[in-house]
Design a protein around this motif. Structure first.
Motif, PDB file in Angstrom:
ATOM      1  N   ALA A 170       0.831  -1.207   0.000  1.00 19.58           N
ATOM      2  CA  ALA A 170       0.000   0.000   0.000  1.00 19.58           C
ATOM      3  C   ALA A 170       0.866   1.257   0.000  1.00 19.58           C
ATOM      4  CB  ALA A 170      -0.926  -0.005   1.216  1.00 19.58           C
ATOM      5  N   ILE A 171       1.922   1.253   0.816  1.00 23.35           N
ATOM      6  CA  ILE A 171       2.846   2.385   0.847  1.00 23.35           C
ATOM      7  C   ILE A 171       3.526   2.550  -0.518  1.00 23.35           C
ATOM      8  CG2 ILE A 171       5.024   3.206   1.818  1.00 23.35           C
ATOM      9  CD1 ILE A 171       2.722   3.590   3.724  1.00 23.35           C
ATOM     10  N   ARG A 172       3.937   1.427  -1.098  1.00 21.19           N
ATOM     11  CA  ARG A 172       4.611   1.480  -2.397  1.00 21.19           C
ATOM     12  C   ARG A 172       3.673   1.989  -3.484  1.00 21.19           C
ATOM     13  NH1 ARG A 172       7.499  -3.682  -5.474  1.00 21.19           N
ATOM     14  NH2 ARG A 172       8.704  -2.448  -6.969  1.00 21.19           N
ATOM     15  N   TYR A 173       2.412   1.551  -3.456  1.00 19.04           N
ATOM     16  CA  TYR A 173       1.428   1.993  -4.441  1.00 19.04           C
ATOM     17  C   TYR A 173       1.222   3.502  -4.337  1.00 19.04           C
ATOM     18  CZ  TYR A 173      -3.070   2.166  -6.941  1.00 19.04           C
ATOM     19  OH  TYR A 173      -4.090   2.457  -7.809  1.00 19.04           O
ATOM     20  N   ALA A 174       1.080   4.014  -3.126  1.00 17.42           N
ATOM     21  CA  ALA A 174       0.907   5.453  -2.933  1.00 17.42           C
ATOM     22  C   ALA A 174       2.114   6.220  -3.476  1.00 17.42           C
ATOM     23  CB  ALA A 174       0.702   5.761  -1.451  1.00 17.42           C
ATOM     24  N   CYS A 175       3.305   5.695  -3.254  1.00 15.85           N
ATOM     25  CA  CYS A 175       4.527   6.345  -3.753  1.00 15.85           C
ATOM     26  C   CYS A 175       4.577   6.355  -5.280  1.00 15.85           C
ATOM     27  CB  CYS A 175       5.755   5.644  -3.187  1.00 15.85           C
ATOM     28  SG  CYS A 175       6.007   5.869  -1.413  1.00 15.85           S
ATOM     29  N   ILE A 176       4.141   5.256  -5.896  1.00 15.33           N
ATOM     30  CA  ILE A 176       4.145   5.180  -7.362  1.00 15.33           C
ATOM     31  C   ILE A 176       3.164   6.193  -7.946  1.00 15.33           C
ATOM     32  CG2 ILE A 176       3.477   3.720  -9.317  1.00 15.33           C
ATOM     33  CD1 ILE A 176       4.753   1.369  -7.819  1.00 15.33           C
ATOM     34  N   ILE A 177       1.984   6.315  -7.331  1.00 10.70           N
ATOM     35  CA  ILE A 177       1.008   7.306  -7.803  1.00 10.70           C
ATOM     36  C   ILE A 177       1.616   8.703  -7.749  1.00 10.70           C
ATOM     37  CG2 ILE A 177      -1.196   8.430  -7.278  1.00 10.70           C
ATOM     38  CD1 ILE A 177      -2.194   5.703  -6.261  1.00 10.70           C
ATOM     39  N   TYR A 178       2.258   9.018  -6.622  1.00 11.21           N
ATOM     40  CA  TYR A 178       2.872  10.342  -6.474  1.00 11.21           C
ATOM     41  C   TYR A 178       4.004  10.548  -7.486  1.00 11.21           C
ATOM     42  CZ  TYR A 178       5.267  14.323  -4.388  1.00 11.21           C
ATOM     43  OH  TYR A 178       5.866  15.540  -4.202  1.00 11.21           O
ATOM     44  N   LYS A 179       4.821   9.519  -7.680  1.00  9.56           N
ATOM     45  CA  LYS A 179       5.953   9.620  -8.603  1.00  9.56           C
ATOM     46  C   LYS A 179       5.479   9.852 -10.036  1.00  9.56           C
ATOM     47  CE  LYS A 179       9.924   6.981 -10.336  1.00  9.56           C
ATOM     48  NZ  LYS A 179      10.672   5.705 -10.240  1.00  9.56           N
ATOM     49  N   LYS A 180       4.406   9.174 -10.443  1.00  6.42           N
ATOM     50  CA  LYS A 180       3.976   9.235 -11.848  1.00  6.42           C
ATOM     51  C   LYS A 180       3.052  10.415 -12.146  1.00  6.42           C
ATOM     52  CE  LYS A 180       4.683   4.494 -13.274  1.00  6.42           C
ATOM     53  NZ  LYS A 180       4.147   3.344 -14.037  1.00  6.42           N
ATOM     54  N   THR A 181       2.346  10.907 -11.137  1.00  9.41           N
ATOM     55  CA  THR A 181       1.390  11.995 -11.380  1.00  9.41           C
ATOM     56  C   THR A 181       1.838  13.327 -10.798  1.00  9.41           C
ATOM     57  OG1 THR A 181       0.107  11.616  -9.353  1.00  9.41           O
ATOM     58  CG2 THR A 181      -0.482  10.309 -11.300  1.00  9.41           C
ATOM     59  N   LYS A 183       1.125  14.169  -7.910  1.00  5.18           N
ATOM     60  CA  LYS A 183       0.036  14.571  -7.014  1.00  5.18           C
ATOM     61  C   LYS A 183      -0.124  13.551  -5.893  1.00  5.18           C
ATOM     62  CE  LYS A 183      -2.551  16.661 -10.846  1.00  5.18           C
ATOM     63  NZ  LYS A 183      -3.815  16.621 -11.614  1.00  5.18           N
ATOM     64  N   ARG A 184      -0.721  13.997  -4.800  1.00  3.85           N
ATOM     65  CA  ARG A 184      -1.017  13.079  -3.704  1.00  3.85           C
ATOM     66  C   ARG A 184      -2.053  12.057  -4.162  1.00  3.85           C
ATOM     67  NH1 ARG A 184       0.165  14.823   1.627  1.00  3.85           N
ATOM     68  NH2 ARG A 184      -1.695  13.786   2.440  1.00  3.85           N
ATOM     69  N   PRO A 185      -1.912  10.809  -3.737  1.00  4.64           N
ATOM     70  CA  PRO A 185      -2.910   9.796  -4.081  1.00  4.64           C
ATOM     71  C   PRO A 185      -4.291  10.202  -3.570  1.00  4.64           C
ATOM     72  CG  PRO A 185      -0.971   8.797  -3.098  1.00  4.64           C
ATOM     73  CD  PRO A 185      -0.826  10.271  -2.906  1.00  4.64           C
ATOM     74  N   THR A 186      -5.325   9.666  -4.210  1.00  8.56           N
ATOM     75  CA  THR A 186      -6.698   9.931  -3.781  1.00  8.56           C
ATOM     76  C   THR A 186      -7.321   8.646  -3.247  1.00  8.56           C
ATOM     77  OG1 THR A 186      -7.663   9.393  -5.947  1.00  8.56           O
ATOM     78  CG2 THR A 186      -6.920  11.680  -5.593  1.00  8.56           C
ATOM     79  N   VAL A 187      -8.396   8.806  -2.489  1.00 12.29           N
ATOM     80  CA  VAL A 187      -9.133   7.650  -1.987  1.00 12.29           C
ATOM     81  C   VAL A 187      -9.658   6.817  -3.152  1.00 12.29           C
ATOM     82  CG1 VAL A 187     -11.218   6.929  -0.748  1.00 12.29           C
ATOM     83  CG2 VAL A 187      -9.768   8.734   0.188  1.00 12.29           C
ATOM     84  N   GLU A 188     -10.088   7.495  -4.219  1.00 11.66           N
ATOM     85  CA  GLU A 188     -10.609   6.778  -5.384  1.00 11.66           C
ATOM     86  C   GLU A 188      -9.562   5.850  -5.987  1.00 11.66           C
ATOM     87  OE1 GLU A 188     -13.018  10.547  -5.014  1.00 11.66           O
ATOM     88  OE2 GLU A 188     -10.914   9.973  -4.810  1.00 11.66           O
ATOM     89  N   GLN A 189      -8.317   6.279  -6.007  1.00 11.66           N
ATOM     90  CA  GLN A 189      -7.242   5.451  -6.558  1.00 11.66           C
ATOM     91  C   GLN A 189      -6.890   4.291  -5.627  1.00 11.66           C
ATOM     92  OE1 GLN A 189      -4.566   8.861  -7.029  1.00 11.66           O
ATOM     93  NE2 GLN A 189      -4.327   8.353  -9.189  1.00 11.66           N
ATOM     94  N   MET A 190      -7.050   4.490  -4.330  1.00 18.29           N
ATOM     95  CA  MET A 190      -6.609   3.500  -3.344  1.00 18.29           C
ATOM     96  C   MET A 190      -7.808   2.900  -2.607  1.00 18.29           C
ATOM     97  SD  MET A 190      -3.017   5.046  -1.960  1.00 18.29           S
ATOM     98  CE  MET A 190      -2.479   3.362  -1.636  1.00 18.29           C
ATOM     99  N   TYR A 191      -8.838   2.557  -3.383  1.00 17.05           N
ATOM    100  CA  TYR A 191     -10.103   2.122  -2.774  1.00 17.05           C
ATOM    101  C   TYR A 191     -10.007   0.787  -2.038  1.00 17.05           C
ATOM    102  CZ  TYR A 191     -10.508  -0.868  -6.931  1.00 17.05           C
ATOM    103  OH  TYR A 191     -10.277  -1.802  -7.919  1.00 17.05           O
ATOM    104  N   GLU A 192      -9.006  -0.035  -2.342  1.00 17.07           N
ATOM    105  CA  GLU A 192      -8.874  -1.310  -1.636  1.00 17.07           C
ATOM    106  C   GLU A 192      -7.966  -1.218  -0.409  1.00 17.07           C
ATOM    107  OE1 GLU A 192      -7.665  -4.694  -3.854  1.00 17.07           O
ATOM    108  OE2 GLU A 192      -9.689  -5.158  -4.534  1.00 17.07           O
TER     109      GLU A 192
END
Length: 246
Positions: A170-181, A183-192
């Motif tokens: 989960a931490i890694r996924y949030a970091c990848i979202i931030y790295k690629k966009t 922007k801070r991750p959103t709840v919609e992106q991390m719904y699981e």
């Protein structure tokens, strides 16, 4: 606007062809356009031999990268997550999200009936043989083949392992979202990943599926027993970005 209009037409044609069957076959370029529209990174000169039988997991599109000059044959499956959490939920009444990036390098040839699972990197200049199930990294300049199922641990051992991995993923996924966009991750992106910041009796309309849906079968126990390690989604994201900036 013109490019957006063309992209919308391509996506519409792709969806129509899926429903209309073999009389309207989807081309490799149309399938790639669809993947890119979802956020998947696909390089140049990539060819899907049979888009109708290819399944690329777009539930977390930012976790998928396919390099240049790749050829992918029939019955291809790529997954960035799994649903073993259903088994854990029914036994331990705990929801453990599961995700991992998949990266396919440049000049990779993937033959028929191959599966690539979450958390895998395939290096440049590789051949993946017929019927392979890729569960571990393949180094560059390799030929890999094989699909064997064997007992590796008990369900309890795997549950304990997944509890630790689930948080790390989960931490890694949030970091990848931030790295690629950027922007801070959103709840919609991390719904699981909701168990990390939501108490058992909470829900959030921004989730793709409600907490009750995702914990179906043990929701009443979940409501009473689950305690989130973070007080809010923002606190969870702050922790993830702290890890990213280390």
């Amino acid at each position: 606007m013109t490019n957006l209009f063309i992209l919308c037409k391509r996506i519409k044609r792709f969806i129509l062809r899926l429903f209309l069957g073999h009389k309207h076959m989807v081309t490799s370029n149309e399938f790639i356009a669809y993947l890119r529209s979802q956020g998947v990174q696909v390089g140049n000169n990539v060819f899907f031999r049979s888009p109708q039988t290819a399944c690329v997991d777009v539930t977390r599109p930012l976790l998928v990268e396919i390099g240049d000059n790749c050829t992918i044959l029939e019955n291809f499956l790529l997954l960035t997550h799994d649903n073993v959490k259903k088994v854990f939920g029914n036994i331990y009444h705990e929801f453990l999200p599961s995700s991992g990036p998949v990266s396919i390098g440049n000049n990779v040839y993937i033959t028929r009936n191959c599966t690539v699972l979450k958390g895998v990197t395939i290096g440049d200049n590789c051949i993946i043989g017929f019927g392979s199930i890729v569960t571990k990294d393949i180094p560059a300049n390799s030929v890999a083949v094989g699909a064997l199922a064997r007992v590796i641990c008990t369900i309890e051992e795997y549950y304990e392992k997944r509890k630790k991995q689930s948080y790390e993923e989960a931490i890694r996924y949030a970091c990848i979202i931030y790295k690629k966009t950027g922007k801070r991750p959103t709840v919609e992106q991390m719904y699981e990943e909701f168990p990390f910041w939501m108490e058992g009796d909470e829900d959030d309309h921004r989730l793709k599926f409600s907490v009750a849906q995702q914990t179906a079968g043990y929701h009443d126990i979940w409501k009473k027993e689950h305690k989130a390690p973070f007080k809010s989604f923002d606190e969870f994201v702050d922790k993830a970005l702290e890890e990213y900036n280390k």
